[in-house]
Enzyme design. Structure first.
Site, PDB file in Angstrom:
ATOM      1  CB  CYS A 647      -0.946   0.007   1.201  1.00  0.00           C
ATOM      2  SG  CYS A 647      -2.112  -1.357   1.199  1.00  0.00           S
ATOM      3  CG  HIS A 917      -6.314   1.750  -0.479  1.00  0.00           C
ATOM      4  ND1 HIS A 917      -5.106   2.271  -0.906  1.00  0.00           N
ATOM      5  CD2 HIS A 917      -5.997   0.730   0.386  1.00  0.00           C
ATOM      6  CE1 HIS A 917      -4.119   1.615  -0.338  1.00  0.00           C
ATOM      7  NE2 HIS A 917      -4.628   0.665   0.448  1.00  0.00           N
TER       8      HIS A 917
END
Length: 970
Positions: A647, A917
């Site tokens: 991430c 995201h």
């Protein structure tokens, strides 16, 4: 003639004056000073009796604010002294009284308000020439619409009111007639002759301004604006009288031209509109200076005090005061203080009525509806949970004055409030039982002053936020709003002025709020705002806008961002980018950057293209990136490289590029991140469990799904579902405000995409992933983030079921969305940027990565942020903005709480729960966004951070430095 008569009178007067002067000069007549005469004054006893009568009268008590404005009683005292001791003594006493009064707090407050009122419209809009307004249209002839029409008529305009049927037409006409009953008959007749009330839209084809005054219903107002946009002339201003709804939302369905030409505005009148002196002129980001100037001129023509405010829920007045009713309710439910005691204290302070009397006047049903708006817009601090007090009273038919009973009782035909303690106390006791868990251990006895401060200082706190967000120009504007919009006593100078001068300024207010927060068991409504804390820490004695951080010159060796862009974030599998490969997400952004820096940087001068990319397996990512660079116009000679730290990949790519420049490997790099989650499987079926790891619980966390780690964080650190949902509501509310306003439009690269639409044999769109009978294509332009939902509420989110654990708390509503998108920046040294004539937009000041226990990977930012601050030699208090990726509500809530961050400056434009995201993109997206927001706010330091699968966290600090100003480390 008249002129001759005047001349004759002047001649006679001059002759008489000359004759008297001659008689005085030669002693024929004696001059008597009025200061020595008392022959025309009644006896002291008679004067005293008259003075007593005057001071006991209702008009005197009203004008003197029951003694709070001492100048009136001082006039009486000095006059009586003159009667008793003679005119000369009276004159001396008058002089002494004046000197005392002019330096009194009352005088200072009134003088402050006098100049504040005259400064409310002093802004750039006044430089634009206003339009000529001769004809106005009002949609809705209810109490508000009729009041607005009344002041427009009195200002000399022709007015048309639109109503829904003939019965309403007659009612609207009668309301206007009634509003005009106090004016002279000739004026009233003239006004009514210029009024048209109709059920037709046709008359609006010739109005100069149309003011929508319909019910507070979004769809109704949107429909009204859409109809108006098709009818009114091209120069017509479209105004809405909404008191809480976002203007951009109301105008969402009208042609873009009205926005581009800046003709949409808010004109928020206060009820009753024909009496209350304030009008808020609500400006959107696109409202033109001409429109603002026209509305200011029209307001003054209507004899109103205009205040120009920004577009947010509640605008200035209602937003500033939304804590008042909520806190008053908590005083009753949490501390057991009577609502009548609260009202009595507020009225003794000088307010026209207390919080509960005001609620009765507005209507308890309206109060509940308005609170729901603030619970949605400001969920992180709104505290309307009163234990069910208002809803139970409403269920019993107690809506307030309009039904004859609320917190008070009202006799038929009377507006006088009568205490109704017995039934009201029964509702209160029931509500107290529902919130008993939050009672303070030892609830103290409250004085009148403490009650007033407890109710009003949270409003001051909200005022500080309003100032920091530039909703108004100055604290003085808020003072004017409080006096003319909410009846704050004028002799106290206004709400902000009072808090500054009578509550110890920023430090005093900060201390009081913290004490209140302790007393009310940490209630968020009392949390000091970032602006207030900044003011207090700076040593400022003013409750005005917090001081702007001082920017410090950078070094020639600093690594700086000279260009930064991103795509909108698309919804994976069902959004406009679902069929767009990574190549076509990255290349338009790189192309945009090259266009912006050219000709200072030629494509062949880019030394590397570095991309954070997570999901594509094997060599796919490098191939797609190589294609992206070539499509964007980079030559064959520019190499590419992908980076994968899950991430944080987008941020890691930027950090790696910066390190390469710092070490001399590169001069210029384009770096960032991208992900098409629509094109890549989210679950890695190739990953095999290490048998040795299966024996060690800590290592097994590396194999946990991200959702499982969210549940682990919630369970271990006690993060309840309610707080996770609250964070999600805040994320959507802030992202909605940003999206509707177009604030981030300058950082976005729109994507033209081809979307494949799967359909069944009946021509219906297939949404469940089953095999389609046919696929059609559609060309779309994606210009804004697709995951943002307007109107998300805690109540709605509470209905969603947990996804990863049967009795868990992580849901689809409080977790980040699967998304598609790309974000890139161009980096070089400051010296290189200066040599090429490029602006250094931001400096990458520090970067850090830290490891945490794999099973609770979400806490990564709580470790990475302190690490990066230590590297930079900074404290949390030095940071102006935080962007923390909201992978899940549980972990984001934990990190914010654990670090003690002020929520006013965390994810100010929403986070990943609302925006999405895209794994590889996120680190770069929040970098692009925070740089732009730091620039908008004239801020200095911004921190970006995110958690990382398998148990890590990454963080970076960006700094905005003065342009073209550097220092040498030598």
């Amino acid at each position: 003639s008249g002129a001759a008569q005047v001349e004759m009178n002047q001649k006679v007067l001059l002759e008489a004056a000359a004759s008297l002067a001659a008689d005085l000069a030669d002693g024929t007549k004696v001059r008597y000073s009025s200061l020595t005469r008392s022959d025309r004054i009644e006896s002291l006893e008679e004067c005293q009796a008259f003075a007593d009568k005057i001071q006991k009268s209702a008009p005197f008590k009203q004008v003197s604010a029951k003694g709070a404005m001492p100048q009136y009683s001082e006039c009486v005292r000095v006059a009586l002294l003159g009667v008793r001791d003679g005119p000369s003594a009276g004159l001396v006493a008058e002089s002494e009284a004046f000197l005392d009064l002019v330096i009194s707090p009352t005088s200072k407050g009134l003088v402050h308000l006098f100049f504040a009122q005259r400064g409310t419209a002093s802004n750039a809009a006044l430089q634009a020439k206003p339009l000529e307004i001769s004809r106005a249209g009002v949609i809705g002839g209810g109490l508000m619409g009729a009041g607005i029409a009344t002041v427009l008529l009195k200002a000399g305009l022709n007015v048309v009111i639109k109503e829904i049927n003939e019965e309403c037409v007659e009612s609207a006409r009668n309301r206007v007639q009634s509003n005009l009953k106090s004016v002279r008959e000739q004026v009233r007749d003239n006004c009514m002759s210029r009024l048209v009330v109709t059920t037709e839209w046709t008359p609006f084809s010739s109005v100069d301004i149309a003011i929508e005054a319909a019910l507070e219903d979004v769809k109704l107002k949107q429909s009204t604006f859409k109809t108006l946009a098709d009818i009114v002339p091209s120069h017509c201003i479209l105004a809405t009288n909404t008191s809480t709804i976002n203007l951009d939302l109301i105008a969402a369905q009208i042609p873009v031209a009205h926005y581009q030409e800046g003709r949409v505005v808010g004109l928020h009148f206060f009820s009753p509109a024909h009496i209350m002196p304030l009008v808020e002129i609500v400006s959107t980001r696109s409202t033109s200076a001409i429109t603002l100037s026209t509305c200011i001129a029209l307001s003054k023509r209507m004899k109103k005090t205009p205040v120009v405010v920004g577009n947010c829920a509640g605008f200035a007045v209602n937003r500033m005061y939304f804590p008042q009713g909520q806190v008053a309710s908590r005083i009753v439910t949490d501390l057991g203080i009577s609502p009548y005691t609260v009202d009595k204290s507020m009225e003794a302070f000088g307010l026209p009525m207390g919080a509960f009397r005001l609620l009765d006047l507005v209507g308890l049903d309206i109060g509940v509806a308005v609170n729901s708006v603030y619970d949605m817009a400001y969920a992180e601090r709104s505290s309307s949970d009163d234990g069910g007090l208002l809803t139970s009273m409403l269920a019993a038919g107690r809506k307030g004055q309009k039904t004859g009973a609320g917190f008070y009782r009202y006799e038929r035909g009377s507006r006088a409030p009568l205490q109704d303690a017995k039934p009201v106390n029964a509702f209160i006791q029931k509500a107290r039982a529902n919130v008993a868990s939050r009672f303070a251990a030892n609830a103290p006895a409250f004085s009148d002053q403490q009650i007033v401060e407890t109710v009003l200082l949270p409003c001051v706190n909200e005022g500080c936020r309003i100032l920091e967000e530039n909703v108004v120009n100055s604290a003085s504007d808020l003072d004017v709003c409080s006096v003319f919009g909410m009846g704050f006593p004028s002799y106290r100078g206004g709400l902000m002025y009072w808090a500054q001068n009578e509550c110890g300024g920023p430090l005093g207010v900060l201390e009081r709020l913290r004490n209140m927060q302790d007393m009310f068991m940490g209630a968020a409504i009392f949390t000091p705002s970032h602006a207030l804390v900044r003011n207090a820490l700076s040593g400022s004695i003013s409750l005005g806008r917090a001081p702007i951080p001082t920017r410090v010159a950078g070094s020639p060796d600093d690594i700086v961002v000279v260009s930064a862009y991103r795509t909108p974030v698309g919804r994976a599998y069902r959004g406009g980018l679902k069929d767009t490969p990574v190549d076509d997400l990255v290349s338009p952004v790189v192309e945009k950057i090259l266009a912006e820096v050219g000709p200072a940087v030629k494509p062949q001068e880019v030394d590397d293209l570095v991309l954070g990319l997570v999901l594509p397996r094997g060599d796919s990512g490098v191939v797609m990136l190589r294609v992206s660079g070539l499509l964007a116009g980079l030559p064959d000679s520019t190499p590419v490289r992908t980076v994968n730290r899950l991430c944080s990949s987008g941020l890691q790519a930027i950090a790696d590029a910066a390190a390469g420049i710092q070490s001399g490997h590169y001069k210029i790099v384009i770096a960032g991140g991208a992900e098409s989650m629509s094109h890549s499987p989210f679950t890695n079926k190739e990953l095999k469990l290490n048998p040795r790891a299966a024996q060690i619980e800590n290592i097994m966390g590396c194999y946990s799904s991200m959702g499982q780690t969210s549940e682990n964080v919630a369970a271990r650190y006690g993060i309840p579902r309610e707080l996770q949902d609250r964070l999600a509501v805040v994320s959507h509310a802030r992202a909605s405000q940003t999206m509707l306003s177009g604030k981030q439009r300058s950082e976005l690269v729109p994507i033209d995409a081809t979307v494949k639409i799967p359909m069944d044999k009946d021509g219906k769109v297939i949404m469940d992933g089953s095999k389609p009978d046919k696929v059609i294509t559609k060309q779309v332009r994606v210009e804004r983030d697709e995951g943002v939902r307007v109107g998300v509420t805690s109540k709605g989110l509470a209905k969603l079921k947990p996804v990863f654990k049967k009795d868990g708390s992580t849901t689809a509503g409080n977790a980040s969305q699967l998304s598609d998108g790309a974000a890139m920046v161009m980096l070089m040294s400051r010296a290189e940027a200066k040599r090429r004539g490029l602006k250094s937009r931001a400096t990458l000041r520090a970067f850090a990565v830290a490891g945490v226990e794999p099973g609770v990977m979400g806490i990564g930012p709580a470790v990475a942020i302190p690490a990066v601050l230590e590297k930079a030699g900074l404290r949390i208090e030095d940071i102006d903005l935080f962007e923390i990726n909201e992978a899940f509500g549980s972990q984001a809530e934990y990190c914010i709480s654990h670090l003690g961050l002020n929520r006013d400056i965390v994810n100010v434009n929403g986070g990943a729960i609302a925006i999405g995201h895209p794994l590889g993109m996120t680190g770069a997206r929040i970098s692009v966004s925070i740089i732009n927001e730091l620039e908008r706010r004239n801020a200095r330091f911004g921190v970006v951070s995110m958690c990382i699968g398998t148990g890590m966290g990454a963080a970076a600090i960006y700094e905005i430095t003065p342009e073209n100003d550097t220092y040498s480390r030598l």
